[in-house]
Motif scaffolding. Structure first.
Motif, PDB file in Angstrom:
ATOM      1  N   LYS A 265      12.308  -9.331  62.975  1.00  0.00           N
ATOM      2  CA  LYS A 265      11.132  -9.298  63.853  1.00  0.00           C
ATOM      3  C   LYS A 265       9.811  -9.318  63.077  1.00  0.00           C
ATOM      4  N   ILE A 266       9.887  -9.294  61.744  1.00  0.00           N
ATOM      5  CA  ILE A 266       8.669  -9.265  60.926  1.00  0.00           C
ATOM      6  C   ILE A 266       8.023 -10.659  60.904  1.00  0.00           C
ATOM      7  N   VAL A 267       6.731 -10.683  61.234  1.00  0.00           N
ATOM      8  CA  VAL A 267       5.976 -11.936  61.257  1.00  0.00           C
ATOM      9  C   VAL A 267       4.812 -11.799  60.276  1.00  0.00           C
ATOM     10  N   VAL A 268       4.616 -12.850  59.469  1.00  0.00           N
ATOM     11  CA  VAL A 268       3.589 -12.840  58.431  1.00  0.00           C
ATOM     12  C   VAL A 268       2.535 -13.897  58.751  1.00  0.00           C
ATOM     13  N   ASP A 269       1.286 -13.593  58.409  1.00  0.00           N
ATOM     14  CA  ASP A 269       0.207 -14.567  58.594  1.00  0.00           C
ATOM     15  C   ASP A 269       0.313 -15.600  57.473  1.00  0.00           C
ATOM     16  N   TYR A 270       0.669 -16.829  57.808  1.00  0.00           N
ATOM     17  CA  TYR A 270       0.833 -17.892  56.818  1.00  0.00           C
ATOM     18  C   TYR A 270      -0.188 -18.982  57.109  1.00  0.00           C
ATOM     19  N   TYR A 271      -1.248 -19.006  56.334  1.00  0.00           N
ATOM     20  CA  TYR A 271      -2.361 -19.950  56.536  1.00  0.00           C
ATOM     21  C   TYR A 271      -2.845 -19.953  57.981  1.00  0.00           C
ATOM     22  N   GLY A 272      -3.027 -18.755  58.527  1.00  0.00           N
ATOM     23  CA  GLY A 272      -3.598 -18.618  59.863  1.00  0.00           C
ATOM     24  C   GLY A 272      -2.606 -18.660  61.009  1.00  0.00           C
ATOM     25  N   SER A 273      -1.343 -18.963  60.728  1.00  0.00           N
ATOM     26  CA  SER A 273      -0.390 -18.967  61.849  1.00  0.00           C
ATOM     27  C   SER A 273       0.706 -17.929  61.610  1.00  0.00           C
ATOM     28  N   PRO A 274       1.041 -17.149  62.665  1.00  0.00           N
ATOM     29  CA  PRO A 274       2.087 -16.137  62.523  1.00  0.00           C
ATOM     30  C   PRO A 274       3.446 -16.820  62.299  1.00  0.00           C
ATOM     31  N   THR A 275       4.111 -16.476  61.203  1.00  0.00           N
ATOM     32  CA  THR A 275       5.353 -17.126  60.807  1.00  0.00           C
ATOM     33  C   THR A 275       6.418 -16.070  60.515  1.00  0.00           C
TER      34      THR A 275
ATOM     35  N   GLN B  77      11.558 -12.343  48.128  1.00  0.00           N
ATOM     36  CA  GLN B  77      10.860 -13.170  47.143  1.00  0.00           C
ATOM     37  C   GLN B  77      10.109 -14.272  47.893  1.00  0.00           C
ATOM     38  N   PRO B  78       8.768 -14.075  48.065  1.00  0.00           N
ATOM     39  CA  PRO B  78       7.985 -15.085  48.802  1.00  0.00           C
ATOM     40  C   PRO B  78       7.954 -16.412  48.044  1.00  0.00           C
ATOM     41  N   TRP B  79       7.866 -17.523  48.789  1.00  0.00           N
ATOM     42  CA  TRP B  79       7.762 -18.842  48.156  1.00  0.00           C
ATOM     43  C   TRP B  79       6.446 -18.908  47.382  1.00  0.00           C
ATOM     44  N   GLU B  80       5.410 -18.247  47.902  1.00  0.00           N
ATOM     45  CA  GLU B  80       4.102 -18.250  47.242  1.00  0.00           C
ATOM     46  C   GLU B  80       3.687 -16.808  46.994  1.00  0.00           C
ATOM     47  N   SER B  81       3.241 -16.507  45.763  1.00  0.00           N
ATOM     48  CA  SER B  81       2.874 -15.120  45.430  1.00  0.00           C
ATOM     49  C   SER B  81       1.664 -14.638  46.233  1.00  0.00           C
ATOM     50  N   SER B  82       0.866 -15.562  46.770  1.00  0.00           N
ATOM     51  CA  SER B  82      -0.306 -15.169  47.567  1.00  0.00           C
ATOM     52  C   SER B  82       0.108 -14.463  48.871  1.00  0.00           C
ATOM     53  N   LEU B  83       1.377 -14.592  49.247  1.00  0.00           N
ATOM     54  CA  LEU B  83       1.856 -13.990  50.501  1.00  0.00           C
ATOM     55  C   LEU B  83       2.250 -12.524  50.355  1.00  0.00           C
ATOM     56  N   ILE B  84       2.360 -12.039  49.122  1.00  0.00           N
ATOM     57  CA  ILE B  84       2.863 -10.669  48.895  1.00  0.00           C
ATOM     58  C   ILE B  84       2.095  -9.624  49.690  1.00  0.00           C
ATOM     59  N   LYS B  85       0.767  -9.648  49.617  1.00  0.00           N
ATOM     60  CA  LYS B  85      -0.041  -8.638  50.338  1.00  0.00           C
ATOM     61  C   LYS B  85       0.226  -8.704  51.845  1.00  0.00           C
ATOM     62  N   GLY B  86       0.272  -9.900  52.394  1.00  0.00           N
ATOM     63  CA  GLY B  86       0.515 -10.069  53.839  1.00  0.00           C
ATOM     64  C   GLY B  86       1.883  -9.563  54.261  1.00  0.00           C
ATOM     65  N   ILE B  87       2.896  -9.828  53.419  1.00  0.00           N
ATOM     66  CA  ILE B  87       4.257  -9.373  53.722  1.00  0.00           C
ATOM     67  C   ILE B  87       4.304  -7.850  53.680  1.00  0.00           C
ATOM     68  N   GLU B  88       3.688  -7.269  52.646  1.00  0.00           N
ATOM     69  CA  GLU B  88       3.652  -5.804  52.537  1.00  0.00           C
ATOM     70  C   GLU B  88       2.995  -5.187  53.768  1.00  0.00           C
ATOM     71  N   LYS B  89       1.876  -5.769  54.171  1.00  0.00           N
ATOM     72  CA  LYS B  89       1.139  -5.254  55.324  1.00  0.00           C
ATOM     73  C   LYS B  89       2.009  -5.342  56.597  1.00  0.00           C
ATOM     74  N   ALA B  90       2.690  -6.474  56.772  1.00  0.00           N
ATOM     75  CA  ALA B  90       3.544  -6.667  57.950  1.00  0.00           C
ATOM     76  C   ALA B  90       4.677  -5.635  57.990  1.00  0.00           C
ATOM     77  N   ILE B  91       5.253  -5.335  56.827  1.00  0.00           N
ATOM     78  CA  ILE B  91       6.348  -4.355  56.768  1.00  0.00           C
ATOM     79  C   ILE B  91       5.808  -2.955  57.058  1.00  0.00           C
ATOM     80  N   LEU B  92       4.648  -2.630  56.480  1.00  0.00           N
ATOM     81  CA  LEU B  92       4.063  -1.302  56.686  1.00  0.00           C
ATOM     82  C   LEU B  92       3.659  -1.067  58.140  1.00  0.00           C
ATOM     83  N   THR B  93       3.186  -2.114  58.832  1.00  0.00           N
ATOM     84  CA  THR B  93       2.754  -1.939  60.223  1.00  0.00           C
ATOM     85  C   THR B  93       3.923  -2.060  61.214  1.00  0.00           C
TER      86      THR B  93
END
Length: 183
Positions: free
Chosen positions: A38-48, A67-83
């Motif tokens: 159910k975890i959704v991440v903001d990927y270039y402006g669209s929830p993915t 392991q994100p495909w792009e390291s720039s996603l790490i912060k967003g993934i962490e935030k999604a898991i924490l919330t």
């Protein structure tokens, strides 16, 4: 089987599948990547969904590695898991996020079993509502020159389906409860 009954069987089947999918997201002590479904991440402006932007593995019994495909996603993934309501703290080393699942306490296990039973009850109510809708629809057939016997047969068929799906839901609840209570 009568197509008038099949329509309602399809709805009951969907209810059961939805319930089973919901059960996979409940944590049972062992690492299961489905808890992240159910975890959704903001990927270039669209929830993915997380699965579409990262590789998720289970290297140990109580650890999930993301392991994100792009390291720039790490912060967003962490935030999604924490919330999320998972109650997990992600650790990252800049490339990989690790989720260590704590050992479940006896109390927490009992709460999870209660939650599973509550979700099971909700699924059974949904199946019974489908039966009620079917019976209401069949009663209306009397106005369209359908015999009472035929209506009774349709109602009996839907009742048999209801019994079957309620039994399936109970079985799924039992399996998941045993899984949760197994230390």
């Amino acid at each position: 089987m009568d197509e008038r009954v099949q329509k309602y069987e399809g709805k009951m089947e969907k209810t059961l599948k939805g319930f089973e999918t919901e059960l996979t997201t409940i944590r049972a002590g062992r690492a299961n990547p489905h808890i992240l479904d159910k975890i959704v991440v903001d990927y270039y402006g669209s929830p993915t969904p997380l699965q579409q932007v990262a590789n998720i593995t289970v290297p140990e019994a109580r650890m999930i590695q993301i392991q994100p495909w792009e390291s720039s996603l790490i912060k967003g993934i962490e935030k999604a898991i924490l919330t999320s309501d998972l109650g997990l703290n992600p650790n990252n080393d800049g490339k990989i996020i690790r989720l260590v699942l704590p050992e479940l306490t006896e109390e927490r296990r009992k709460e999870l079993v209660k939650d599973v039973k509550k979700k099971g009850e909700a699924a059974k109510v949904a199946v019974r509502n489908i039966r009620r809708d079917a019976n209401d629809a069949f009663k209306k057939l009397a106005k369209q020159d359908v015999s009472e016997d035929e209506i009774k047969d349709l109602e009996t068929a839907v009742q048999k389906l209801t019994d079957k799906y309620i039994k399936d839901i109970d079985a799924a609840v039992d399996v998941k409860s045993k899984e949760i209570l197994t230390v």
